[in-house]
Motif scaffolding. Structure first.
Motif, PDB file in Angstrom:
ATOM      1  N   GLU A  43      25.958  -0.130  45.247  1.00  0.00           N
ATOM      2  CA  GLU A  43      25.086   0.852  45.458  1.00  0.00           C
ATOM      3  C   GLU A  43      24.695   1.487  46.889  1.00  0.00           C
ATOM      4  O   GLU A  43      23.756   0.459  47.170  1.00  0.00           O
ATOM      5  CB  GLU A  43      24.487   1.277  44.293  1.00  0.00           C
ATOM      6  CG  GLU A  43      25.339   1.847  42.590  1.00  0.00           C
ATOM      7  CD  GLU A  43      25.968   3.032  42.858  1.00  0.00           C
ATOM      8  OE1 GLU A  43      25.322   3.654  43.285  1.00  0.00           O
ATOM      9  OE2 GLU A  43      26.422   2.573  42.007  1.00  0.00           O
ATOM     10  N   GLY A  46      23.469   5.631  46.728  1.00  0.00           N
ATOM     11  CA  GLY A  46      23.625   7.632  45.393  1.00  0.00           C
ATOM     12  C   GLY A  46      25.517   7.267  45.880  1.00  0.00           C
ATOM     13  O   GLY A  46      26.349   7.854  45.305  1.00  0.00           O
ATOM     14  N   GLN A  48      28.854   4.890  45.397  1.00  0.00           N
ATOM     15  CA  GLN A  48      29.472   3.781  44.682  1.00  0.00           C
ATOM     16  C   GLN A  48      30.804   3.136  45.765  1.00  0.00           C
ATOM     17  O   GLN A  48      31.674   3.582  45.855  1.00  0.00           O
ATOM     18  CB  GLN A  48      30.095   4.203  43.029  1.00  0.00           C
ATOM     19  CG  GLN A  48      30.765   2.990  42.498  1.00  0.00           C
ATOM     20  CD  GLN A  48      30.991   3.145  41.502  1.00  0.00           C
ATOM     21  OE1 GLN A  48      30.623   4.429  40.962  1.00  0.00           O
ATOM     22  NE2 GLN A  48      32.085   2.199  40.523  1.00  0.00           N
ATOM     23  N   ARG A  79      25.637  12.102  43.185  1.00  0.00           N
ATOM     24  CA  ARG A  79      26.669  10.805  43.901  1.00  0.00           C
ATOM     25  C   ARG A  79      27.764  10.851  44.845  1.00  0.00           C
ATOM     26  O   ARG A  79      28.883  12.191  44.425  1.00  0.00           O
ATOM     27  CB  ARG A  79      26.792   9.577  43.526  1.00  0.00           C
ATOM     28  CG  ARG A  79      27.463   9.981  41.708  1.00  0.00           C
ATOM     29  CD  ARG A  79      27.770   9.143  40.632  1.00  0.00           C
ATOM     30  NE  ARG A  79      26.488   9.136  39.915  1.00  0.00           N
ATOM     31  CZ  ARG A  79      25.870   8.429  38.929  1.00  0.00           C
ATOM     32  NH1 ARG A  79      26.984   7.158  38.680  1.00  0.00           N
ATOM     33  NH2 ARG A  79      24.950   8.330  38.209  1.00  0.00           N
TER      34      ARG A  79
END
Length: 334
Positions: A43, A46, A48, A79
């Motif tokens: 992470e 925000g 991935q 995100r």
């Protein structure tokens, strides 16, 4: 492929096609464990970094597996999901992911295209190539993961279908969109009947990809995909038959054994291996079904064409890392 950071999404309407019908049985749903706090992934502000083909998305609340299809409810704040080329394992089996937003927007960048979807639209991306998926605001969505083989789509076929919005208000897309919306909103209420919904998820997902293929592929590719889906449906209907084999399948579909093998080779697997994996998958689903706890483990294997308790146990352990008996005990004790 252009730099994803320089692209800006725009809304692109998707064409509407007539529905097609693909028969699929209703497999038993197997709950998929979601680690506390979400999956283990990198992470960064925000973002991935998605490392695995089947890695759960950060924010996954619940997840169920219907045969070879996994359906998950995901929610959270703004995100990005990024799948860099350096993280892609070329050995593992690729996964197609279909997103159905419940609230908020989903932007998908892949294969030189970009698309934006909101409810009730659908959009897909492929784990075998780099992608970026952005949720610019608070969102809830349903994430469907399906293998290429299950829907009869090769890697080249999938490249024509990614990052393109599919309308969710007409035809097959509307049926799948409505079903996923219901699972996303009312999953807990229908949890006891979720295995009955599994066949609909599998069948509609495969049928929708078949419909998309009719718009972009040559007749020969469409015919090959249709044959693959027919073969898969036939195998699932005849798993309990001990003489089920590539030879009998080829004869039943009026094709040569060599051609059958060639079709499966495009997915990196042999027909015999696929039949065995389907049998083991059926057994795992039935071992996870509490209503079948009274049934002996050996009989579970025989119902899927795996005769001989020791033979069944060895194949199951090689595939899943545990014996059938231990798998059932772990589920009951959980």
């Amino acid at each position: 492929m252009p730099d994803l950071d320089e692209l800006r999404p725009r809304r692109v309407p998707a064409p509407v096609s007539a529905p097609v019908s693909v028969p699929f049985p209703a497999p038993v749903a197997v709950p998929v464990a979601v680690p506390p706090g979400g999956p283990s992934s990198a992470e960064r502000g925000g973002v991935q970094i998605v490392r695995g083909h089947e890695e759960p998305l950060q924010g996954t609340v619940s997840s169920y597996q219907f045969g070879g299809v996994t359906v998950s409810l995901v929610k959270g704040g703004p995100r990005e999901l990024v799948r860099p080329a350096r993280q892609i394992d070329t050995v593992g089996e690729g996964i197609l992911r279909v997103c159905r937003p419940l609230t908020g927007e989903v932007w998908v960048f892949q294969d030189g295209r970009h698309g934006v979807v909101r409810s009730p639209q659908l959009i897909c991306f492929d784990s075998t190539r780099p992608y970026k998926v952005i949720m610019p605001e608070n969102f809830r969505m349903v994430d469907v993961m399906v293998s290429h083989c299950l829907v009869g789509i090769t890697l080249d076929d999938a490249e024509r279908l990614t990052a393109q919005p599919w309308r969710g208000d007409q035809g097959l897309a509307a049926l799948l969109s409505t079903l996923l919306d219901g699972l996303g909103r009312h999953g807990k209420e229908v949890e006891t009947a979720v295995d009955l919904l599994g066949g609909s998820v599998v069948g509609l997902t495969a049928a929708l990809f078949a419909e998309r293929m009719r718009e972009v592929a040559a007749d020969s590719e469409i015919a090959k995909q249709a044959l693959m889906l027919r073969v898969q449906a036939y195998v699932r209907d005849h798993l309990a038959e001990p003489d089920l084999s590539p030879v009998t399948i080829a004869r039943r579909h009026n094709i040569s054994l060599r051609y059958l093998q060639k079709i499966f080779q495009e997915f990196g697997i042999s027909p015999a291996r696929w039949i065995r994996d389907e049998r083991l998958s059926r057994c795992r689903s039935e071992l996870a079904d509490p209503s079948l706890d009274h049934m002996p483990v050996a009989l579970i294997g025989e119902r899927a064409g795996l005769y001989g308790a020791s033979h069944f146990s060895r194949l199951f352990r090689d595939r899943y890392g545990t014996t059938p008996r231990e798998y059932r005990k772990e589920r009951i004790g959980a």
